[in-house]
Scaffold this active site. Structure first.
Site, PDB file in Angstrom:
ATOM      1  N   ARG A 178       0.862  -1.178   0.000  1.00  0.00           N
ATOM      2  CA  ARG A 178       0.000   0.000   0.000  1.00  0.00           C
ATOM      3  C   ARG A 178       0.899   1.228   0.000  1.00  0.00           C
ATOM      4  O   ARG A 178       1.998   1.211   0.553  1.00  0.00           O
ATOM      5  CB  ARG A 178      -0.913   0.036   1.225  1.00  0.00           C
ATOM      6  CG  ARG A 178      -2.112  -0.895   1.159  1.00  0.00           C
ATOM      7  CD  ARG A 178      -3.157  -0.414   0.152  1.00  0.00           C
ATOM      8  NE  ARG A 178      -4.407  -1.139   0.288  1.00  0.00           N
ATOM      9  CZ  ARG A 178      -4.720  -2.245  -0.385  1.00  0.00           C
ATOM     10  NH1 ARG A 178      -3.820  -2.772  -1.217  1.00  0.00           N
ATOM     11  NH2 ARG A 178      -5.888  -2.826  -0.228  1.00  0.00           N
ATOM     12  N   HIS A 235      -1.610   0.883  -9.703  1.00  0.00           N
ATOM     13  CA  HIS A 235      -2.186  -0.111  -8.792  1.00  0.00           C
ATOM     14  C   HIS A 235      -2.883  -1.233  -9.568  1.00  0.00           C
ATOM     15  O   HIS A 235      -4.082  -1.484  -9.400  1.00  0.00           O
ATOM     16  CB  HIS A 235      -3.178   0.554  -7.833  1.00  0.00           C
ATOM     17  CG  HIS A 235      -3.391  -0.253  -6.574  1.00  0.00           C
ATOM     18  ND1 HIS A 235      -3.788   0.306  -5.381  1.00  0.00           N
ATOM     19  CD2 HIS A 235      -3.273  -1.588  -6.329  1.00  0.00           C
ATOM     20  CE1 HIS A 235      -3.903  -0.638  -4.457  1.00  0.00           C
ATOM     21  NE2 HIS A 235      -3.604  -1.802  -5.012  1.00  0.00           N
ATOM     22  N   GLU A 281      -4.382   7.913  -4.301  1.00  0.00           N
ATOM     23  CA  GLU A 281      -4.669   7.225  -5.560  1.00  0.00           C
ATOM     24  C   GLU A 281      -5.980   7.731  -6.140  1.00  0.00           C
ATOM     25  O   GLU A 281      -6.995   7.769  -5.429  1.00  0.00           O
ATOM     26  CB  GLU A 281      -4.729   5.704  -5.325  1.00  0.00           C
ATOM     27  CG  GLU A 281      -3.380   5.131  -4.906  1.00  0.00           C
ATOM     28  CD  GLU A 281      -3.344   3.618  -4.827  1.00  0.00           C
ATOM     29  OE1 GLU A 281      -4.386   2.977  -5.086  1.00  0.00           O
ATOM     30  OE2 GLU A 281      -2.273   3.061  -4.542  1.00  0.00           O
TER      31      GLU A 281
END
Length: 313
Positions: A231, A278, A260
């Protein structure tokens, strides 16, 4: 009356077409407000969310009968499990279904970073490949030692792949695991000092926030590399950017970020990076397996049975 499941994330809206007959997908984006959604669908008992996004207090108030939240993915760091449990809400995740795909991607990032593949393509496309210049020499993977932070399902899957490149391996995690043959460092800092590549694959929870600190980044050093597929909040991003700009770390490959989507301008002048949006777990096999598990847990919930993969508070 059909059973209903709310899907707050626009990125998961497509799951609706996989739901069994008798299960209705409720998309908040189709309503002018949460109040309007609640007026029509206040009887919803289940939700599917992205684990990193969670579910807001306003949504919880709009769904007074909610008793089950399913995350699409292994992570659930956006959810306060203990608080939800006090509300009588069970949370389930999708453990051990995307670890192979994430491990593949982590190794791909490692190779791209160490061998400078994205920059090599840019040189070619920019006409910088000449008969006398193809770019500088880069390390051979077999010359490097990898340090893996976290030996859960993803960390173990990464470790299984690296010996094929001739790489040595060490690791660190908060708990000793005698079944793992590789040496365990005393700390993350010690691991960073001892290895050429630090791969962050640890737990995505509060215990790992900025675990890759400014001190750890300094320990990786100007000839070392960082790969993060955990993360974004596990890395001190400001310290990392500063170290990259100053040449105090050799490079970083990141699939996850503090914010994000990450702002493009934040990275525009940062050298020696490989950046992806991601997508580490977005392999077809992983997504298909997660979808099957989500549907199985939903069916169990609506049948009044215990779900298969509850998260322990």
């Amino acid at each position: 009356m059909p059973n209903k499941v709310v899907i707050p994330s626009a990125g998961l809206a497509g799951l609706g077409r996989f739901l069994s007959s008798g299960i209705e997908a409720v998309l908040p984006s189709a309503f002018p407000s949460l109040e309007a959604m609640s007026a029509q669908h206040g009887d919803v008992t289940a939700a599917i969310v992205m684990g990193g996004e969670g579910i807001g207090e306003g949504m919880l108030r709009a769904l007074p009968k909610l008793s089950f939240i399913q995350t699409f993915g292994a992570g659930y760091d956006g959810l306060d499990i203990a608080s939800l449990r006090r509300r009588g809400i069970t949370v389930a995740n999708c453990p051990n279904v995307n670890n192979e795909d994430v491990a593949d991607f982590a190794v791909g990032l490692l190779v791209a970073l160490v061998r400078d593949i994205p920059a090599a393509q840019s040189r070619l496309l920019n006409g910088e490949w000449t008969p006398t210049s193809r770019g500088g020499l880069r390390p051979s993977l077999r010359q490097l030692k990898a340090g893996i932070v976290g030996m859960g399902a993803i960390g173990k899957s990464i470790a299984a792949r690296l010996p094929g490149f001739g790489m040595k391996i060490a690791w660190w995690g908060p708990n000793a695991k005698p079944e793992i043959a590789y040496p365990r460092a005393e700390s993350v800092l010690a691991l960073a000092r001892d290895c050429d590549v630090l791969i962050m694959a640890g737990r995505a929870d509060a215990s790992s926030r900025k675990l890759i600190s400014a001190e750890v980044i300094e320990a990786i050093g100007p000839k070392g590399f960082l790969v993060n597929i955990s993360r974004g909040f596990t890395v001190d991003e400001e310290a990392l950017i500063a170290a990259l700009k100053d040449g105090r770390i050799g490079g970083a490959a990141l699939d996850v970020f503090e914010e994000e989507p990450t702002p493009v301008a934040r990275w525009r002048d940062v050298p020696n990076v490989v950046l992806t949006p991601h997508i580490g777990g977005a392999g077809m096999g992983a997504v298909q397996a997660q979808t099957r598990l989500v549907l199985e847990n939903l069916a169990l919930h609506f049948a009044g049975k215990p779900v298969k993969t509850p998260v322990d508070a």
